[in-house]
Design an enzyme around this catalytic site. Sequence first.
Site, short mmCIF file in Angstrom:
data_model
loop_
_atom_site.label_atom_id
_atom_site.label_comp_id
_atom_site.label_asym_id
_atom_site.label_seq_id
_atom_site.Cartn_x
_atom_site.Cartn_y
_atom_site.Cartn_z
N HIS A 163 2.54 2.28 -8.48
CA HIS A 163 3.85 2.23 -7.81
C HIS A 163 5.00 2.06 -8.80
CE1 HIS A 163 2.12 2.24 -3.84
NE2 HIS A 163 1.46 1.11 -4.03
N ASP A 199 -5.86 5.78 -4.27
CA ASP A 199 -5.47 4.52 -3.63
C ASP A 199 -4.97 4.82 -2.21
OD1 ASP A 199 -4.44 1.53 -4.70
OD2 ASP A 199 -3.26 2.32 -3.02
N HIS A 201 -2.40 3.81 -0.85
CA HIS A 201 -0.94 3.95 -0.83
C HIS A 201 -0.49 5.05 -1.80
CE1 HIS A 201 -1.97 -0.28 0.21
NE2 HIS A 201 -1.15 -0.01 1.21
N ASP A 288 -8.52 0.41 -1.80
CA ASP A 288 -8.03 -0.09 -0.51
C ASP A 288 -8.17 0.92 0.61
OD1 ASP A 288 -6.10 1.37 -1.84
OD2 ASP A 288 -4.56 -0.18 -1.77
ZN LIG Z 1 -2.85 0.50 -2.55
#
Ligand SMILES: [Zn+2]
Length: 346
Positions: A163, A199, A201, A288
């Site tokens: 991120h 991931d 996200h 995740d």
């Molecule tokens: Zn994540």
Amino acid sequence: MITFYNHLHAQHQGKVEMFRGALVPCYEVPARADHVLAELQRRKLGTVQHPNAFDDAVLERIHSRRYLQFLATAWDQWVALDPANAGTDILPSVWPTRTFRTDIEPDNFSAKMGLYSFDAGTPFTAGTWVAARAGAHCALSAAQAMLAGDRAAFALSRPPGHHAGADFFGGYCFLNNAALAAQYLRDAGMERVAVLDIDYHHGNGTQACFYDRPDVFFASIHGDPRTEYPFFLGHADETGVGAGKGFNLNLPLPRGTGYPAWAAALDTALARIQQFGAQALVVSMGMDTFVGDPISGFTLHSDDYLRVGARLRACGLPTVLVFEGGYAVQEVGVNAVNVLQAFADV
Ligand SMILES: [Zn+2]
């Protein structure tokens, strides 16, 4: 397979993050990496080493100098405001959105925190810089090992990285380990490098780093940003810009997606990576997507990660695997090492 383990990761240990107006305990905790290390050692899956040393200049290949200087000095600035701050993590609370200026770094410390971040879920602590820098060195070391002939190498580190952008932190990330590894491979002479982000996200930071470039292909499979963090990037119509047009692939999937549909997206991403002609692959290996993850919404099971690893290996590229998210702490070791198991014999 060799693992570069961030032996300093526990120096980054946030106490609380902001969620829906309340300060709640951090999900991104040192036990995550501890469990992966323990499982690696239990299965005797190759050697585990500390990272090599690197000059900070290598971080500037991805991150801006003023951002790195801020990260390196932020804790001292915080404590200088009030010695009592030494017992409190730093969280930003004001941001320069849209029509504000970001070219001038304010003198005010809170304003600087906002300039260099995008959420209040990412505490900055006394050991954050030391841990994040050593983590970046793990990813760079894995890239070095791959260049030296290893079929695959693993960077086991936290805080995660995908991120983080050129000059901002957020989503528990400070330095973009995967982007640094990809850039390192480019600088070593590899002409086409792919980054695959699995991931839950979207890897907004990595996408932003390479969005206008045709030499690093970025593919991400993630929860639909209409409902899932980081919300403001990761849509399917983001395909790159300028010279980078056509070199960015987002495959958002709805909350609740299980392995069959997820694996179909993985096949799509890997086919595009082959089509691109990648000479090396960097995987942002977030765990995740697991059904038991407390902050995510896919429904992969532990055994599925063996199949994920086999598919990654089957694409035949030298591979750097970088640990990202994964917050089902008790299961994250088994799940991550299941992916790695596929590479264990090569
Ligand atoms: Zn994540």
